[in-house]
Write an enzyme that holds these catalytic residues in place. Structure first.
Site, PDB file in Angstrom:
ATOM      1  N   CYS A 120      44.516 -18.140  39.316  1.00  0.00           N
ATOM      2  CA  CYS A 120      44.044 -18.264  37.927  1.00  0.00           C
ATOM      3  C   CYS A 120      43.320 -19.580  37.657  1.00  0.00           C
ATOM      4  CB  CYS A 120      45.214 -18.090  36.975  1.00  0.00           C
ATOM      5  SG  CYS A 120      45.815 -16.385  37.006  1.00  0.00           S
ATOM      6  N   HIS A 259      43.002 -20.821  30.178  1.00  0.00           N
ATOM      7  CA  HIS A 259      43.222 -19.599  30.949  1.00  0.00           C
ATOM      8  C   HIS A 259      44.093 -18.670  30.113  1.00  0.00           C
ATOM      9  CE1 HIS A 259      44.224 -16.778  33.944  1.00  0.00           C
ATOM     10  NE2 HIS A 259      45.494 -17.149  34.029  1.00  0.00           N
ATOM     11  N   ASN A 289      44.976 -10.723  31.376  1.00  0.00           N
ATOM     12  CA  ASN A 289      44.721 -11.815  32.325  1.00  0.00           C
ATOM     13  C   ASN A 289      43.779 -11.309  33.422  1.00  0.00           C
ATOM     14  OD1 ASN A 289      44.770 -13.826  34.225  1.00  0.00           O
ATOM     15  ND2 ASN A 289      47.008 -14.016  34.319  1.00  0.00           N
TER      16      ASN A 289
HETATM   17  N1  ACO Z   1      58.579  -4.261  29.019  1.00  0.00           N
HETATM   18  C1  ACO Z   1      59.844  -4.349  28.524  1.00  0.00           C
HETATM   19  N2  ACO Z   1      60.747  -5.238  29.017  1.00  0.00           N
HETATM   20  C2  ACO Z   1      60.359  -6.016  30.037  1.00  0.00           C
HETATM   21  C3  ACO Z   1      59.068  -5.950  30.601  1.00  0.00           C
HETATM   22  C4  ACO Z   1      58.169  -5.017  30.049  1.00  0.00           C
HETATM   23  N3  ACO Z   1      56.896  -4.874  30.492  1.00  0.00           N
HETATM   24  N4  ACO Z   1      58.978  -6.851  31.596  1.00  0.00           N
HETATM   25  C5  ACO Z   1      60.158  -7.472  31.672  1.00  0.00           C
HETATM   26  N5  ACO Z   1      61.006  -6.975  30.735  1.00  0.00           N
HETATM   27  C6  ACO Z   1      62.384  -7.356  30.462  1.00  0.00           C
HETATM   28  C7  ACO Z   1      63.033  -8.061  31.624  1.00  0.00           C
HETATM   29  O1  ACO Z   1      63.562  -7.167  32.529  1.00  0.00           O
HETATM   30  C8  ACO Z   1      64.073  -8.901  30.927  1.00  0.00           C
HETATM   31  O2  ACO Z   1      65.185  -8.100  30.663  1.00  0.00           O
HETATM   32  P1  ACO Z   1      66.671  -8.695  30.831  1.00  0.00           P
HETATM   33  O3  ACO Z   1      66.747  -9.827  29.837  1.00  0.00           O
HETATM   34  O4  ACO Z   1      67.540  -7.526  30.527  1.00  0.00           O
HETATM   35  O5  ACO Z   1      66.760  -9.194  32.254  1.00  0.00           O
HETATM   36  C9  ACO Z   1      63.425  -9.264  29.586  1.00  0.00           C
HETATM   37  O6  ACO Z   1      62.390  -8.294  29.396  1.00  0.00           O
HETATM   38  C10 ACO Z   1      62.860 -10.649  29.558  1.00  0.00           C
HETATM   39  O7  ACO Z   1      62.115 -10.866  30.768  1.00  0.00           O
HETATM   40  P2  ACO Z   1      61.434 -12.248  31.073  1.00  0.00           P
HETATM   41  O8  ACO Z   1      60.780 -12.163  32.428  1.00  0.00           O
HETATM   42  O9  ACO Z   1      62.367 -13.361  30.808  1.00  0.00           O
HETATM   43  O10 ACO Z   1      60.303 -12.239  29.942  1.00  0.00           O
HETATM   44  P3  ACO Z   1      59.378 -13.409  29.529  1.00  0.00           P
HETATM   45  O11 ACO Z   1      59.546 -13.699  28.107  1.00  0.00           O
HETATM   46  O12 ACO Z   1      59.436 -14.559  30.508  1.00  0.00           O
HETATM   47  O13 ACO Z   1      57.939 -12.723  29.693  1.00  0.00           O
HETATM   48  C11 ACO Z   1      56.086 -12.826  31.251  1.00  0.00           C
HETATM   49  C12 ACO Z   1      57.495 -12.280  30.955  1.00  0.00           C
HETATM   50  C13 ACO Z   1      55.174 -12.275  30.177  1.00  0.00           C
HETATM   51  C14 ACO Z   1      55.647 -12.390  32.629  1.00  0.00           C
HETATM   52  C15 ACO Z   1      56.125 -14.369  31.162  1.00  0.00           C
HETATM   53  O14 ACO Z   1      57.202 -14.856  31.922  1.00  0.00           O
HETATM   54  C16 ACO Z   1      54.855 -15.051  31.628  1.00  0.00           C
HETATM   55  O15 ACO Z   1      53.832 -14.999  30.964  1.00  0.00           O
HETATM   56  N6  ACO Z   1      54.927 -15.803  32.767  1.00  0.00           N
HETATM   57  C17 ACO Z   1      53.837 -16.678  33.214  1.00  0.00           C
HETATM   58  C18 ACO Z   1      52.618 -15.947  33.661  1.00  0.00           C
HETATM   59  C19 ACO Z   1      51.606 -16.940  34.196  1.00  0.00           C
HETATM   60  O16 ACO Z   1      51.229 -17.902  33.541  1.00  0.00           O
HETATM   61  N7  ACO Z   1      51.158 -16.727  35.445  1.00  0.00           N
HETATM   62  C20 ACO Z   1      50.227 -17.651  36.045  1.00  0.00           C
HETATM   63  C21 ACO Z   1      48.853 -17.135  36.033  1.00  0.00           C
HETATM   64  S1  ACO Z   1      48.670 -15.596  36.886  1.00  0.00           S
HETATM   65  C22 ACO Z   1      47.875 -15.936  38.434  1.00  0.00           C
HETATM   66  O17 ACO Z   1      47.724 -17.028  38.849  1.00  0.00           O
HETATM   67  C23 ACO Z   1      47.398 -14.746  39.228  1.00  0.00           C
END
Ligand code: ACO
Length: 333
Positions: A120, A259, A289
């Protein structure tokens, strides 16, 4: 007495883009995995993404369309291009480089080029790299392209990643300018945490076998919560770093171009910098993204509002980990 040397900044002089027609909405994803529109919108800010569905087209196609648009807007023929840098983690194939295919598609007969892999952060890494050819005087016209077909490496049975990504491409032309252009850039790498966001299969460590396919190793894999913690602090830290190095305050910044990984990461970065929401370019709701394409797609969407002399901070965080921020002044109205 000889005149003082004239500064030679690498300025963005045109922006092009490409987005596939096909839309994948949160409603569509509700049919594919156990998720909800509400969860996706509140956790990420995403409403829909674009998906490249033609079987015979890939990243080089989108990159070429974006580059051609940038050239056309500037009124330049492809043979004016000296260097093509394509930031991507979804090249058409491991080699030849996607840049070579773009060179051929454009018929950019005087250009050489290469691909750059920084997930990214790819676009800002490529911008810094491309700018150095202009700053050094080794090139007059450089195409910097961010293009990714994320749908080709996303596991559409994994709800934690498939809701995040989309396909698209953005391209900028770099040319010399005595005042406007790239002024500074800070980049970082932290390989220790590379395992938290990666595509493990298909390289020399895990060449493709039936076993690697069965184990889903040819898909992007992310420990989202852990990556989030790094992204949210590192992105804000590096923006502060670039402001401090250049003696800039929030009042000097016209736009933040972040980003587009997660609306919450964007909001936290803007808040740390003291910026209002209308100073922050956001299109994650429409495209998700798109990895290396997010920043040039933002520049494309905001182009009509930008004026020569506007101060922009570009910033990204991604797999590697890789991250960085750049300060540039816009070069045209
Ligand atoms: N729908 C419903 N529930 C979901 C989903 C979904 N699509 N995905 C995960 N959940 C659930 C999980 O299982 C978890 O349930 P649990 O509490 O029972 O275990 C709950 O929702 C919370 O999950 P988290 O992973 O803690 O959710 P979070 O608020 O962290 O959001 C996300 C997830 C959106 C992926 C976030 O962590 C994020 O944006 N991370 C960073 C992404 C990023 O910046 N990446 C770098 C760039 S990408 C690259 O370089 C290619």
């Amino acid at each position: 007495m000889s005149a003082a040397p004239t500064a030679r900044h690498a300025a963005i002089t045109s922006v092009g883009h490409f987005l596939p027609e096909t839309r994948l909405t949160n409603g569509d994803l509700e049919e594919m995995v156990e998720t909800s529109d509400e969860w996706i919108r509140t956790r990420t800010g995403i409403e829909e993404r674009r998906i490249l569905t033609d079987d015979d087209k890939a990243t080089s196609y989108m990159a070429t369309e974006a580059a051609q648009e940038a050239l056309d807007k500037r009124g330049l023929a492809p043979d004016a291009v000296d260097v093509i840098v394509v930031a991507t983690v979804t090249p058409d194939m491991l080699f030849p480089a996607t840049a070579c295919r773009v060179q051929d598609n454009l018929d950019a007969s005087n250009a050489w080029g290469f691909d750059l892999s920084a997930a990214c952060s790819g676009f800002i890494y490529a911008l810094t790299t491309g700018a150095q050819f202009i700053e050094s005087g080794r090139a007059e016209t450089v195409l910097v392209i961010g293009a990714d077909t994320m749908s080709s490496i996303v596991d559409y049975t994994d709800r934690t990643t498939c809701i995040l990504f989309g396909d698209g491409a953005g391209a900028v032309l770099l040319e010399a300018d005595a005042e406007a252009g790239l002024h500074d850039a800070v980049h970082h790498v932290d390989g220790e945490h590379g395992d938290l966001l990666r595509m493990e299969g298909g390289g020399s460590l895990h060449p493709p076998t039936h076993a690697t396919v069965d184990a889903h190793m040819h898909y992007l894999d992310q420990a989202g919560r852990q990556v989030f913690k790094f992204a949210v602090t590192r992105m804000a830290d590096v923006c502060e770093e670039v402001l401090e190095r250049n003696d800039l305050s929030a009042d000097d910044v016209d736009y933040l171009v972040p980003h587009q990984a997660n609306q919450r990461i964007i909001d936290a970065t803007a808040a740390r910098m003291g910026l209002a929401s209308d100073q922050v370019m956001v299109n994650i709701d429409r495209y998700g993204n798109t990895t290396a394409a997010t920043i040039p797609l933002c520049l494309f969407d905001w182009e009509e509002e930008l004026q020569r002399g506007d101060d922009l901070i570009l910033t990204a965080f991604g797999g590697g980990f890789t991250w960085g921020a750049a300060h540039l002044t816009w070069a045209y109205d």
